[in-house]
Design a protein around this motif. Structure first.
Motif, short mmCIF file in Angstrom:
data_model
loop_
_atom_site.label_atom_id
_atom_site.label_comp_id
_atom_site.label_asym_id
_atom_site.label_seq_id
_atom_site.Cartn_x
_atom_site.Cartn_y
_atom_site.Cartn_z
N LEU A 196 -5.64 -11.26 -7.92
CA LEU A 196 -4.73 -10.77 -6.90
C LEU A 196 -3.30 -11.17 -7.25
CD1 LEU A 196 -6.88 -11.58 -3.74
CD2 LEU A 196 -6.73 -9.42 -5.00
N LEU A 197 -2.49 -10.17 -7.57
CA LEU A 197 -1.13 -10.42 -8.04
C LEU A 197 -0.12 -9.78 -7.09
CD1 LEU A 197 -1.59 -9.73 -11.86
CD2 LEU A 197 -1.44 -11.95 -10.72
N PRO A 198 1.11 -10.28 -7.07
CA PRO A 198 2.14 -9.69 -6.19
C PRO A 198 2.56 -8.32 -6.68
CG PRO A 198 3.09 -11.37 -7.61
CD PRO A 198 1.61 -11.46 -7.81
N LYS A 199 3.17 -7.58 -5.79
CA LYS A 199 3.65 -6.24 -6.13
C LYS A 199 4.66 -6.28 -7.29
CE LYS A 199 5.85 -2.20 -3.99
NZ LYS A 199 4.76 -1.25 -4.29
N SER A 200 5.49 -7.29 -7.27
CA SER A 200 6.46 -7.46 -8.36
C SER A 200 5.80 -8.26 -9.48
CB SER A 200 7.72 -8.17 -7.86
OG SER A 200 8.63 -8.37 -8.92
N ASN A 201 5.40 -7.58 -10.52
CA ASN A 201 4.79 -8.23 -11.69
C ASN A 201 5.34 -7.57 -12.95
OD1 ASN A 201 2.96 -5.89 -12.36
ND2 ASN A 201 2.05 -6.42 -10.38
N ASN A 202 4.95 -8.07 -14.09
CA ASN A 202 5.52 -7.56 -15.34
C ASN A 202 5.34 -6.07 -15.50
OD1 ASN A 202 6.39 -10.11 -16.05
ND2 ASN A 202 4.60 -10.56 -17.33
N LYS A 212 9.59 0.84 -4.49
CA LYS A 212 8.82 1.99 -4.05
C LYS A 212 7.57 1.58 -3.26
CE LYS A 212 11.22 5.37 -5.91
NZ LYS A 212 11.83 6.45 -5.08
N PHE A 213 7.19 2.43 -2.30
CA PHE A 213 5.91 2.30 -1.63
C PHE A 213 4.93 3.14 -2.45
CE2 PHE A 213 2.52 3.17 1.26
CZ PHE A 213 2.46 2.10 2.13
N VAL A 214 4.02 2.48 -3.16
CA VAL A 214 3.21 3.15 -4.18
C VAL A 214 1.83 3.51 -3.64
CG1 VAL A 214 2.14 2.93 -6.45
CG2 VAL A 214 4.43 2.00 -6.05
N ILE A 215 1.51 4.81 -3.73
CA ILE A 215 0.16 5.31 -3.44
C ILE A 215 -0.48 5.60 -4.78
CG2 ILE A 215 -1.18 7.09 -2.28
CD1 ILE A 215 1.32 7.49 -0.44
N GLU A 241 11.98 9.14 0.45
CA GLU A 241 12.28 8.67 -0.91
C GLU A 241 11.68 7.31 -1.23
OE1 GLU A 241 16.48 8.87 -1.42
OE2 GLU A 241 16.54 11.08 -1.33
N ARG A 242 11.16 6.62 -0.19
CA ARG A 242 10.52 5.32 -0.46
C ARG A 242 9.18 5.49 -1.16
NH1 ARG A 242 9.11 3.17 5.11
NH2 ARG A 242 8.57 5.38 5.32
N VAL A 356 1.48 3.71 6.05
CA VAL A 356 2.87 3.48 5.65
C VAL A 356 3.64 2.75 6.75
CG1 VAL A 356 5.08 4.61 5.14
CG2 VAL A 356 3.00 5.39 4.00
N SER A 357 3.37 3.11 7.99
CA SER A 357 4.14 2.58 9.12
C SER A 357 3.57 1.31 9.72
CB SER A 357 4.23 3.64 10.22
OG SER A 357 2.93 3.96 10.71
N ASP A 358 2.45 0.81 9.21
CA ASP A 358 1.79 -0.34 9.83
C ASP A 358 1.39 -1.38 8.78
OD1 ASP A 358 0.24 -2.14 11.31
OD2 ASP A 358 -0.59 -0.57 12.58
N GLU A 359 2.28 -2.31 8.52
CA GLU A 359 2.04 -3.32 7.50
C GLU A 359 0.85 -4.21 7.84
OE1 GLU A 359 4.41 -6.95 5.16
OE2 GLU A 359 5.45 -5.71 6.67
#
Length: 396
Positions: A196-202, A212-215, A241-242, A356-359
């Motif tokens: 389990l890694l963070p969204k910001s990775n290499n 970006k919100f990635v699907i 655009e997100r 998207v609207s409910d974290e």
């Protein structure tokens, strides 16, 4: 025991089984086709008692060419026959293998007095009938029945059959196959291999995905998928655009989406080729929602294994699949995501927008999926089920 695992596609979970069997003292030889457009698992051999052998054909396996496919199947089977003679297994476990190659290998095992276990991942003849009946009507139906007779005969001749869904059992029983020779073992995701890694990775930073919100859709896009569903969903959300639809695939479906990026002016859709399996944790970590699609008629003969990998990633899942498919039952039953009806783009987009609207909902569904994987994907317990079958078969 000496066990030869023939995993035609080279997927992550069968080779995980091979590693566990080897760690328990069995002698394992694992073979798969190397030059095919399919995402492979970790195919590096580690530890004693395990050898992993890639089968390399003279040219890439041509999935969508009748003649090219036939030639590739026979070349593959010929190379595996040679390995059978060299390794001399007690058990031959065959998964993901096309019918003509399967027939050659089953006959070889019967002739060599090797127990043949048919690991039924898909019901090929129903898939063939579904695809060709749409195009050729009567001729497609006849072609489907031709392959059904081949498949039914192979299943009857096998020493045992392992299916991945109870739904498959109903079909096999209707074909006159004895229930005594059928066992169900659900597929699983390689939870121990997914960190389990963070969204910001290499990996995500390299592609500039941080903002970006990635699907994410990752895996095959073939004849049992409708890639246009992804393009149409992206078009409906293109003004936000997100959001970015990221598809990691190769072959016919990926090519269709590449064209749609231009034709439909989809600035929110990106298509990448298959990524190195070593980057899988980073790829999944970069996503906010994980997406899978399956045509309605394909639900009869297929369970998308990518969904099981998704469950390990602690991310919410959105499926476009009939609710009777095992993947939908798992996702809905564990509250790990949403299911939309096949090819209902409005329902699919609605489900995406809710997430998207409910974290908090994304977080809870992701945690539910990971909890399901932790409960059900223990490779030691799964391997015990296979060993029980191996023992029963060899004692007959």
């Amino acid at each position: 025991m000496r066990i030869l695992i023939n995993d035609f596609g080279g997927y992550p979970f069968p080779v995980q089984l091979s590693r566990q069997l080897a760690s328990e003292g069995h002698y394992i030889l694992h073979v798969y086709i190397k030059n095919i457009k399919t995402p492979h698992g970790n195919m590096e051999a580690t530890g004693p008692n395990l050898e992993i052998v890639p089968i390399i054909l003279k040219s890439e396996f041509k999935k969508y060419s009748a003649l090219g496919r036939l030639k590739g199947e026979h070349e593959y089977a010929g190379k595996v026959k040679y390995i059978i003679d060299s390794f001399k297994p007690d058990i031959f476990l065959s998964a993901n293998t096309p019918l003509f190659a399967q027939r050659v290998l089953l006959h070889k095992c019967r002739k060599s007095n090797i127990k043949f276990i048919y690991w039924c991942q898909d019901i090929h003849s129903i898939a063939i009938k579904s695809v060709f009946q749409k195009k050729m009507l009567v001729a497609g139906k006849l072609l489907g029945n031709f392959f059904k007779n081949i498949e039914r005969k192979l299943l009857k001749q096998s020493d045992h059959i392992i299916t991945i869904s109870d739904d498959f059992d109903d079909i096999l029983l209707s074909w006159g196959i004895s229930g005594e020779k059928i066992s169900v073992i659900h597929n699983w995701g390689p939870i121990d291999e997914i960190i389990l890694l963070p969204k910001s990775n290499n990996w995500s930073r390299r592609l500039g995905l941080g903002s970006k919100f990635v699907i994410l859709y990752s895996g095959t896009l073939g004849l049992k998928h409708n890639p246009m569903l992804i393009a149409e969903a992206a078009k409906k959300i293109v003004k936000d655009e997100r959001i970015l639809f990221l598809v990691i695939s190769e072959g016919i479906g990926a090519e269709i989406l590449q064209r749609q990026i231009h034709d439909m002016r989809l600035t929110n859709l990106m298509v990448l080729p298959y990524q190195d399996y070593k980057d899988l944790s980073m790829v999944l970590g970069s996503a906010d929602i994980l997406l899978s699609i399956l045509e309605e008629d394909a639900a009869l003969f297929s369970v998308p294994s990518k969904v099981l990998t998704y469950l390990c990633a602690k991310k919410p899942i959105v499926l476009s699949v009939t609710e009777t498919n095992l993947s939908a039952k798992i996702v809905s039953g564990s509250n790990a995501g949403f299911c939309a009806a096949p090819n209902d783009v409005n329902s699919l987009v609605d489900k995406i927008n809710i997430l998207v609207s409910d974290e908090e909902l994304r977080k809870s569904m992701g945690e539910n999926g990971r909890a399901y994987a932790a409960r059900n994907f223990n490779i030691i317990h799964i391997t015990e089920k296979f060993i029980d079958i191996f023992r029963k078969v060899t004692e007959k």
